[in-house]
Design an enzyme around this catalytic site. Structure first.
Site, PDB file in Angstrom:
ATOM      1  N   LYS A  13      46.385 -12.397 -45.337  1.00 13.21           N
ATOM      2  CA  LYS A  13      45.199 -13.071 -44.768  1.00 13.21           C
ATOM      3  C   LYS A  13      44.010 -12.963 -45.715  1.00 13.21           C
ATOM      4  CE  LYS A  13      45.032 -10.343 -41.166  1.00 13.21           C
ATOM      5  NZ  LYS A  13      46.177  -9.464 -41.475  1.00 13.21           N
ATOM      6  N   ARG A  88      41.157 -10.196 -32.906  1.00 10.83           N
ATOM      7  CA  ARG A  88      42.392  -9.417 -32.980  1.00 10.83           C
ATOM      8  C   ARG A  88      42.910  -9.050 -31.607  1.00 10.83           C
ATOM      9  NH1 ARG A  88      41.845  -6.938 -38.213  1.00 10.83           N
ATOM     10  NH2 ARG A  88      43.764  -5.892 -38.744  1.00 10.83           N
ATOM     11  N   ARG A 127      50.045  -2.464 -52.475  1.00 11.82           N
ATOM     12  CA  ARG A 127      48.679  -3.014 -52.521  1.00 11.82           C
ATOM     13  C   ARG A 127      47.727  -1.979 -53.133  1.00 11.82           C
ATOM     14  NH1 ARG A 127      45.648  -5.448 -47.444  1.00 11.82           N
ATOM     15  NH2 ARG A 127      46.341  -3.520 -46.457  1.00 11.82           N
ATOM     16  N   ARG A 160      44.822   2.139 -50.046  1.00  8.95           N
ATOM     17  CA  ARG A 160      43.983   2.383 -48.866  1.00  8.95           C
ATOM     18  C   ARG A 160      44.597   3.471 -47.993  1.00  8.95           C
ATOM     19  NH1 ARG A 160      42.865  -3.536 -46.336  1.00  8.95           N
ATOM     20  NH2 ARG A 160      43.600  -2.484 -44.470  1.00  8.95           N
ATOM     21  N   ARG A 171      50.284   0.220 -37.336  1.00  6.18           N
ATOM     22  CA  ARG A 171      49.486  -1.013 -37.369  1.00  6.18           C
ATOM     23  C   ARG A 171      50.336  -2.227 -36.975  1.00  6.18           C
ATOM     24  NH1 ARG A 171      47.242  -0.896 -43.228  1.00  6.18           N
ATOM     25  NH2 ARG A 171      46.278  -2.888 -42.706  1.00  6.18           N
TER      26      ARG A 171
END
Ligand code: AP5
Length: 214
Positions: A13, A88, A127, A160, A171
């Site tokens: 996203k 969300r 990532r 992260r 998540r």
């Protein structure tokens, strides 16, 4: 152009939202980025958000809705915006619909980037995020020119805290339970646009542009 990005954590996203924002010169509003900036600055909002983010949970709706509704009323949002990570939950989507209907407006596109869970876990481990400007990279699919250094601002790249494998699974569970129902919500509003997020990121972008310009 008022766009909402939907999709699982790590679906791409943020990657796509930045490209769309650049192409159409509209602001990219990421609630995750807003919270991370507040954590970095040590604000009370950041401290509260961190409690939830580190556990892979959603920050309570009451801390998110007003913040976004205020943000989209700013001058730079007059010609549109792209919301990344908001809404969300159904109450967040309703808060957005209500705020927009007060000014006879509505979301024009809800772009759902589809990626199966098994691809997500692999992506998140690779990532890397810039501690300075928030730009994101992937060690395999979108590497920086110099390892662990941001191409854009030269700051350090990190994994992260919430990209650690144990938090990613939580998540994903939260996404399926609380966020996936938004696909139905925006389908009923007639604004859903589905794209395959498993192909190369430039191809995903081309497909989104085709949908927006159809
Ligand atoms: P947030 O920052 O919004 O995280 P997220 O939704 O979990 O999404 P991500 O940023 O992890 O992923 P993305 O889909 O943007 O993927 P990306 O483009 O980086 O939120 C973090 C936390 O804040 C939440 O867990 C929650 O606690 C809180 N929060 C935020 N908003 C909230 C709200 N509204 N309400 C309540 N709480 C809220 O891509 C992922 C990786 O894949 C990158 O490395 C990228 O380079 C790579 N990649 C992208 N596209 C491709 C492709 N096509 N092929 C291969 N690799 C790709």
């Amino acid at each position: 152009m008022k766009i909402v990005m939907l999709g699982a954590p790590g679906a791409g996203k943020g990657t796509q939202a930045k490209m769309i924002a650049d192409k159409y010169s509209i602001p990219h509003i990421s609630t995750g980025d807003i919270f991370r900036a507040n954590i970095k600055e040590g604000t009370p909002l950041g401290a509260k958000a961190k409690e939830y983010m580190d556990k892979g949970l959603l920050v309570p709706d009451e801390l998110v809705c007003d913040l976004v509704v205020d943000r989209i009323q700013q001058d730079d949002c007059k010609n549109g915006y792209i919301l990344d990570g908001f809404p969300r939950t159904i109450p967040q989507a309703e808060a957005l619909t209500d705020a927009l209907s007060k000014i006879s407006d509505k979301v024009e596109y809800a772009i759902n980037v589809e990626v199966p869970d098994e691809n997500i876990v692999n992506r998140m481990g690779g990532r890397r995020a810039c501690v300075g400007c928030g730009a994101t990279y992937h060690v395999k699919y979108n590497p920086p020119k110099v390892e662990d250094v941001c191409d854009k601002c030269g700051e350090k790249l990190i994994l992260r805290d919430d990209d650690k494998p144990e938090t990613v699974q939580k998540r994903l569970d939260v996404y399926h339970e609380q966020t996936q129902p938004l696909i139905d919500y925006y389908t009923k509003q007639g604004v859903i646009a589905e794209v395959d997020g498993t192909v190369d990121m430039n191809e995903v972008f081309d497909n989104i542009v085709k949908l927006l310009e159809a």
